[in-house]
Design an enzyme around this catalytic site. Structure first.
Site, mmCIF file in Angstrom:
data_model
loop_
_atom_site.group_PDB
_atom_site.id
_atom_site.type_symbol
_atom_site.label_atom_id
_atom_site.label_comp_id
_atom_site.label_asym_id
_atom_site.label_seq_id
_atom_site.Cartn_x
_atom_site.Cartn_y
_atom_site.Cartn_z
ATOM 1 N N GLY A 208 0.835 -1.202 0.000
ATOM 2 C CA GLY A 208 0.000 0.000 0.000
ATOM 3 C C GLY A 208 0.864 1.243 0.000
ATOM 4 N N ASN A 209 0.283 2.373 0.373
ATOM 5 C CA ASN A 209 1.068 3.607 0.481
ATOM 6 C C ASN A 209 0.467 4.491 1.560
ATOM 7 O OD1 ASN A 209 -0.920 5.459 -0.858
ATOM 8 N ND2 ASN A 209 -0.596 4.005 -2.529
#
Ligand code: C5P
Length: 401
Positions: A208-209
């Site tokens: 993810g981020n």
């Protein structure tokens, strides 16, 4: 816009109550009628004499006026209001409002009010960050109340952090925007993507981020306030839109986001791609948790995710406006201009990770709006809510032309 509007101003016991005098002055100057309802502890911070002198009306605090026995009807005040503004709203009052604890005139009036409610929290940073406050504020949001987020800065405790009541000028601006009869996006459908995407490695892990979705959600709210019908396709985030009319479609991965965007795009007039889409996803996500039982270090083979903005860019028909975002660490402008062309965008909003106050998780942003002909406009450091309004205004102009 505020001329003739009936504003019930709820004042609670916080040091920011001194700002209420300025708030009243600004509202009255714009032609609003203000009725103050104050909590008993609010009176410790600002006197009813000051407040009634500024509003031209007696200040209401108690259920009965002591010397005459006259009953102050919370129902009547609630019905009189075109808007109720609680500023400052302490953690205590926010908690009472969230839970219907009607032990004073202010909370009783709040429970009776049919008008839109605006809440401007003000408290110390630790109180603000406490899960109880966060939960109560979320509860108020779920009731459809508008939260005027506190700013970060020096607090009465001399600590620095989030909790300062928003300045009276800003509160008035929020109200003016709300009452603006000018709804330039009325009848328009706006589609947004926001937040990160999560790409599953196995049932417990993902790629993810750090995107929190704040910018995309602020844009969705701004578009809704301008009269648009808004669909917000959101990756996993911890926030909710302020505007009740925003329809949220929750997704997890880039492929799910692409599917939802492709489904909604044909019926949209404007699409704004604000999501931080993961570029790659694991090629073979495991059905079971990958165990650390051998010394062998696993390798995750990645495949490229679809480019949602570019996909919509190819689908785009005459009359639709497509806007992208670019978060760059270097060569910002050149990269952004290249993306305008490769994704067939009508505008790209560039924000740089290297600017202090811009990027993931902050409440502020510095952006440059770039159009295909190279015309660009850089906005100064502003709250994301304000940035969102400016961006939506620019998009509205582009869509009209
Ligand atoms: O190529 P880059 O990720 O920098 O492009 C940013 C813009 O493209 C943003 O508007 C983002 O939401 C969009 N995008 C997308 N799908 C991707 C990657 C980016 O919609 N897979």
């Amino acid at each position: 816009m505020l001329k003739g509007k009936h504003i019930v101003l709820g004042i609670t016991g916080g040091i920011a109550a001194y700002k209420s005098a300025t708030l009243i002055r600004l509202l009255v100057k714009r032609g609003a009628e203000v009725q103050v309802v104050i909590t008993p502890s609010g009176k410790e911070f600002i006197t009813p004499v000051t407040l009634s002198a500024l509003t031209g009306k007696p200040v209401i605090c108690d259920f009965f006026t002591a010397n005459t026995g006259q009953w102050n009807s919370h129902v009547d005040i609630g019905l009189w209001a075109d808007a109720m503004v609680i500023a400052p709203a302490t953690a205590c009052t926010i908690g009472k409002m969230a839970n219907g604890i009607a032990d004073n005139m202010l909370v009783t009036t709040y429970l009776s009010a049919k008008a839109p409610v605006f809440v401007a929290p003000a408290m110390d940073l630790d109180m603000m960050a406490h899960p109880s406050t966060t939960r109560n504020i979320e509860t108020l949001r779920s009731y459809g109340n508008h939260i005027i987020e506190p700013a970060s800065g020096e607090l009465a405790s001399h600590l620095i952090g989030k909790g300062r009541m928003e300045e009276p000028e800003k509160i008035v601006e929020v109200l003016e925007q709300f009452f603006a009869t000018d709804k330039p996006l009325a009848g328009k459908k706006v589609l947004l993507t926001a937040g990160p995407t999560y790409e599953r490695i196995d049932p417990v892990r993902f790629i993810g981020n750090f995107s929190t979705g704040k910018m995309g959600y602020a844009l969705a709210d701004a578009a809704a306030r301008m009269g648009a019908e808004v669909t917000l396709i959101s990756g996993p985030v911890a926030i909710k839109p302020n505007e009740r009319t925003v329809e949220v479609v929750n997704v997890e991965s880039a492929c799910q986001m692409r599917d939802a965007a492709v489904e909604h795009f044909p019926g949209s007039d404007i699409a704004i791609m604000c999501a931080a889409v993961a570029d790659y996803a694991p090629a073979d996500p495991h059905d079971h948790k990958i165990k650390r039982e051998t010394d062998e270090i696993p390798t995750i083979r990645l495949v490229k995710n679809p480019d949602i903005a570019a996909t919509l860019g190819q689908m785009k028909r005459e009359g639709q406006t497509l806007v992208g975002f670019a978060l760059e660490t270097d060569n910002g402008k050149a990269n952004a201009e290249r993306k305008i062309r490769s994704k067939n965008l009508d505008m790209i909003v560039l924000n740089s990770l290297s600017d202090p106050g811009a990027g993931f998780g902050t409440d502020t942003n510095i952006v440059t709006m770039i159009q295909p002909d190279g015309e660009s406009k850089t906005l100064p450091l502003m709250q994301k809510t304000e940035v969102a309004r400016e961006i939506m205004q620019a998009i509205t102009e582009i869509h009209k032309s």
